[in-house]
Design a protein around this motif. Structure first.
Motif, PDB file in Angstrom:
ATOM      1  N   SER A  87       0.823  -1.218   0.000  1.00 41.11           N
ATOM      2  CA  SER A  87       0.000   0.000   0.000  1.00 41.11           C
ATOM      3  C   SER A  87       0.851   1.259   0.000  1.00 41.11           C
ATOM      4  O   SER A  87       0.547   2.231  -0.696  1.00 41.11           O
ATOM      5  CB  SER A  87      -0.944  -0.006   1.201  1.00 41.11           C
ATOM      6  N   THR A  88       1.931   1.260   0.770  1.00 38.70           N
ATOM      7  CA  THR A  88       2.808   2.423   0.820  1.00 38.70           C
ATOM      8  C   THR A  88       3.535   2.597  -0.511  1.00 38.70           C
ATOM      9  O   THR A  88       3.675   3.718  -1.013  1.00 38.70           O
ATOM     10  CB  THR A  88       3.790   2.312   1.992  1.00 38.70           C
TER      11      THR A  88
ATOM     12  N   TYR B 283       2.357   1.635  -3.388  1.00 35.20           N
ATOM     13  CA  TYR B 283       1.308   2.089  -4.302  1.00 35.20           C
ATOM     14  C   TYR B 283       1.108   3.601  -4.153  1.00 35.20           C
ATOM     15  O   TYR B 283       0.961   4.320  -5.143  1.00 35.20           O
ATOM     16  CB  TYR B 283       0.009   1.341  -4.001  1.00 35.20           C
ATOM     17  N   LEU B 284       1.122   4.072  -2.924  1.00 33.83           N
ATOM     18  CA  LEU B 284       0.980   5.498  -2.656  1.00 33.83           C
ATOM     19  C   LEU B 284       2.129   6.282  -3.285  1.00 33.83           C
ATOM     20  O   LEU B 284       1.926   7.344  -3.885  1.00 33.83           O
ATOM     21  CB  LEU B 284       0.924   5.724  -1.141  1.00 33.83           C
TER      22      LEU B 284
ATOM     23  N   TRP C 153       1.587   6.387  -7.028  1.00 29.92           N
ATOM     24  CA  TRP C 153       0.433   7.246  -7.333  1.00 29.92           C
ATOM     25  C   TRP C 153       0.857   8.705  -7.496  1.00 29.92           C
ATOM     26  O   TRP C 153       0.339   9.412  -8.351  1.00 29.92           O
ATOM     27  CB  TRP C 153      -0.604   7.104  -6.214  1.00 29.92           C
ATOM     28  N   ASP C 154       1.829   9.143  -6.703  1.00 27.76           N
ATOM     29  CA  ASP C 154       2.201  10.561  -6.711  1.00 27.76           C
ATOM     30  C   ASP C 154       3.552  10.840  -7.369  1.00 27.76           C
ATOM     31  O   ASP C 154       3.883  11.988  -7.634  1.00 27.76           O
ATOM     32  CB  ASP C 154       2.201  11.109  -5.280  1.00 27.76           C
TER      33      ASP C 154
ATOM     34  N   TYR D  43      -3.211   7.103   6.345  1.00 28.87           N
ATOM     35  CA  TYR D  43      -1.857   7.526   6.727  1.00 28.87           C
ATOM     36  C   TYR D  43      -1.963   8.925   7.342  1.00 28.87           C
ATOM     37  O   TYR D  43      -1.558   9.910   6.754  1.00 28.87           O
ATOM     38  CB  TYR D  43      -0.950   7.551   5.501  1.00 28.87           C
TER      39      TYR D  43
ATOM     40  N   PRO E   3      -3.319  10.911   3.075  1.00 29.33           N
ATOM     41  CA  PRO E   3      -3.754   9.964   2.048  1.00 29.33           C
ATOM     42  C   PRO E   3      -4.399   8.728   2.681  1.00 29.33           C
ATOM     43  O   PRO E   3      -4.092   8.359   3.813  1.00 29.33           O
ATOM     44  CB  PRO E   3      -2.453   9.598   1.336  1.00 29.33           C
TER      45      PRO E   3
ATOM     46  N   VAL F 273      -5.424   4.706   1.326  1.00 31.42           N
ATOM     47  CA  VAL F 273      -5.294   3.712   0.263  1.00 31.42           C
ATOM     48  C   VAL F 273      -6.424   2.697   0.421  1.00 31.42           C
ATOM     49  O   VAL F 273      -6.562   2.072   1.468  1.00 31.42           O
ATOM     50  CB  VAL F 273      -3.923   3.012   0.309  1.00 31.42           C
TER      51      VAL F 273
ATOM     52  N   VAL G  63      -6.304   5.753  -4.312  1.00 26.02           N
ATOM     53  CA  VAL G  63      -5.862   6.684  -3.282  1.00 26.02           C
ATOM     54  C   VAL G  63      -6.851   7.824  -3.220  1.00 26.02           C
ATOM     55  O   VAL G  63      -7.263   8.357  -4.265  1.00 26.02           O
ATOM     56  CB  VAL G  63      -4.447   7.252  -3.585  1.00 26.02           C
TER      57      VAL G  63
END
Length: 127
Positions: free
Chosen positions: A54-55, A57-58, A61-62, A96, A110, A112, A123
């Protein structure tokens, strides 16, 4: 999860659990969300891997592609999920909330969203 914790959850309270070597607030947003408890227990059992995916992916994402490996490593080390919210529909969302202002303005964090296989799929920015 024992009967006392389930009773707390159905009363609209959150509980703090140990998962993947960290404290994690577990919040069932509606009493009906308790029906997702088997998925939640599966997520908690493998939380370290879910957290890492998940982290990452975050980050993806950015990221705009100009960041170096050092920046990515710092981001991944700095972001730790604080809350697992379970929606009334049984959705699972990692929040988060304790995030440094260099990544997001104060008062925003954020979240997720995870699919049925516990993979990150979306997100959102919360406040």
């Amino acid at each position: 999860m024992d009967a006392t914790r389930i009773a707390e959850l159905t009363a609209g309270r959150s509980v703090t659990v140990q998962a993947g070597g960290q404290d994690l607030d577990l919040l069932f947003e509606e009493p009906s969300a308790v029906e997702a408890l088997p998925r939640v227990e599966r997520l908690l059992a493998g939380f370290a891997a879910v957290r890492d995916r998940s982290t990452a992916y975050l980050w993806e994402w950015d990221a705009d592609g100009t960041e170096d490996a050092r920046e990515r490593a710092a981001f991944l080390a700095a972001l730790v999920p604080t809350t697992l919210a379970v929606t009334g529909a049984g959705g699972l969302v990692l929040h988060y909330e304790d995030i440094d202002e260099r990544y997001l303005m104060d008062g925003y964090w954020p979240a997720v969203h995870l699919d049925a296989e516990l993979a990150p799929v979306e997100v959102t920015i919360e406040s």
